[in-house]
Design a protein around this motif. Sequence first.
Motif, PDB file in Angstrom:
ATOM      1  N   LEU A  98       7.770 -14.087  11.401  1.00  0.00           N
ATOM      2  CA  LEU A  98       7.164 -15.190  12.138  1.00  0.00           C
ATOM      3  C   LEU A  98       8.261 -16.078  12.718  1.00  0.00           C
ATOM      4  CD1 LEU A  98       4.358 -16.250   9.619  1.00  0.00           C
ATOM      5  CD2 LEU A  98       3.952 -15.406  11.941  1.00  0.00           C
ATOM      6  N   PRO A  99       7.958 -16.825  13.780  1.00  0.00           N
ATOM      7  CA  PRO A  99       8.932 -17.822  14.246  1.00  0.00           C
ATOM      8  C   PRO A  99       9.141 -18.893  13.201  1.00  0.00           C
ATOM      9  CG  PRO A  99       6.843 -18.053  15.412  1.00  0.00           C
ATOM     10  CD  PRO A  99       6.747 -16.788  14.619  1.00  0.00           C
ATOM     11  N   VAL A 100      10.381 -19.329  13.016  1.00  0.00           N
ATOM     12  CA  VAL A 100      10.712 -20.295  11.973  1.00  0.00           C
ATOM     13  C   VAL A 100      11.577 -21.406  12.559  1.00  0.00           C
ATOM     14  CG1 VAL A 100      11.850 -20.666   9.745  1.00  0.00           C
ATOM     15  CG2 VAL A 100      10.605 -18.533  10.171  1.00  0.00           C
ATOM     16  N   THR A 101      11.244 -22.656  12.232  1.00  0.00           N
ATOM     17  CA  THR A 101      12.058 -23.799  12.644  1.00  0.00           C
ATOM     18  C   THR A 101      12.321 -24.692  11.435  1.00  0.00           C
ATOM     19  OG1 THR A 101      10.064 -25.062  13.230  1.00  0.00           O
ATOM     20  CG2 THR A 101      11.140 -23.815  14.995  1.00  0.00           C
ATOM     21  N   ILE A 102      13.325 -25.565  11.569  1.00  0.00           N
ATOM     22  CA  ILE A 102      13.630 -26.555  10.537  1.00  0.00           C
ATOM     23  C   ILE A 102      12.945 -27.861  10.913  1.00  0.00           C
ATOM     24  CG2 ILE A 102      15.450 -27.753   9.265  1.00  0.00           C
ATOM     25  CD1 ILE A 102      15.488 -24.728   8.926  1.00  0.00           C
ATOM     26  N   GLY A 103      12.190 -28.438   9.989  1.00  0.00           N
ATOM     27  CA  GLY A 103      11.428 -29.650  10.277  1.00  0.00           C
ATOM     28  C   GLY A 103      12.074 -30.905   9.724  1.00  0.00           C
ATOM     29  N   LYS A 104      12.199 -31.926  10.576  1.00  0.00           N
ATOM     30  CA  LYS A 104      12.700 -33.233  10.164  1.00  0.00           C
ATOM     31  C   LYS A 104      11.698 -34.303  10.600  1.00  0.00           C
ATOM     32  CE  LYS A 104      17.538 -31.881  10.986  1.00  0.00           C
ATOM     33  NZ  LYS A 104      18.778 -32.229  11.721  1.00  0.00           N
ATOM     34  N   PRO A 105      11.639 -35.425   9.881  1.00  0.00           N
ATOM     35  CA  PRO A 105      10.740 -36.508  10.303  1.00  0.00           C
ATOM     36  C   PRO A 105      11.094 -37.006  11.699  1.00  0.00           C
ATOM     37  CG  PRO A 105      11.540 -36.890   8.069  1.00  0.00           C
ATOM     38  CD  PRO A 105      12.340 -35.755   8.622  1.00  0.00           C
TER      39      PRO A 105
END
Length: 411
Positions: free
Chosen positions: A349-356
């Motif tokens: 799956l596509p994956v990203t890093i999440g930040k506020p």
Amino acid sequence: MASRGHEDIFIGLDVGSTKVCCIVGLLEETATVPSVIGVGVAPVTGLRKGEVVDIEETVSSITAAVDEAERISGVPIDRATINIDGAHVESLNSTGLIAVGRADQEISVEDVRRAEEAASAVQLPPNREVIQMFPRSFTVDGQTNIKDPVGMNGVRLEVETHIVTGAVPAIKNLHRSIYQAGIDIEGQVLVPLAAAKAVLSKKQMELGVAVVDIGGGTTGVAIYEEGEILSSSVLPVGAGHITNDIAIGLRTDIEVAEKIKLKYLKNLAAKVSQSEKLKIEELGSEDGIISRRDLYDIVNARLEEIFLMVGDEFKKVGKSGMLPGGVVLTGGGANLSGIDEIAKEVLKLPVTIGKPTGLHGLTDKIDDPAFAAPVGLMLENMNFAGPTDRANAKIGETVDRLKKTLRNLLP
């Protein structure tokens, strides 16, 4: 929630396996987005895999983080929305069905409440309790996928809910630690759900997306579809296990292994030759030269295990490889370079890093995936206490104005 003049204060308290984090948000009267005005972080040794094992140590860590947040924000902190973590957490989907109460068959708020109560009346062991319940959708006389049935007409009202439960002893130990630190609990939220609040957009949740929050001792998973929570779980493995693996593989202690993890792991997804060597000063002169490939293999093996476990959670709800919004990684473990590529390879799956994002104030202090959950808790604090208190405040102001007007009319 506390007030300061025409401003509201919201507080999130994240008691994790390796650190306690307290976030203070300020919502001004004319603002729609809070500003972060205080951040407090303290290491913790009183938890294992998200569960309290030493109340005294945990209280000390909570107090240290809260004191730092108070010092920076200038706001006294005596209440907060807290996190729930640990492998004791379980979730299930349930339905509730009722007959509409009013004679004219118009569905009221009371009918919705009764339907939700019917859905939450599930058989639980005596040592478990409901932490959160989320209505996913309603059905009125066979018409499905209704978001808000209030005001509609019908005879039968059915609701589909997602229910999060936890072990009573684990929850009570956490509550006791927080109360002893002088903090009242305004609400409690599962860690991956809090992280989702801080990093996900409505579009992502509509498409279908998962948040994977990799903490020190646990990994939280929350799956969303059509804007609602579909599944949630907490796995008993986290970034701290990577440190343990390095310590065992390199025959060193935990402190040195943590330094190695932070200092020498560069782009885990890169192809590394067995002949490439690393000079690790922390290991000393005799054992200080190791193969970079060996170190990467140790770490990647654990990461692959974590993501295979996450993939199993996707399979349980029929979403393996079927989340158009992809996967968003949060938590301190998401800071490992190249972890998104490894997750992409395992989960397909596509994956990203999440930040506020989308906040004001001390944004440089929270620009890190490790702060997704505590920021989410602060935002959730607005839902638990903010709207009611703000409404009451506005009613109070209106009453005061009416009293003043009447006094002026009197002779």
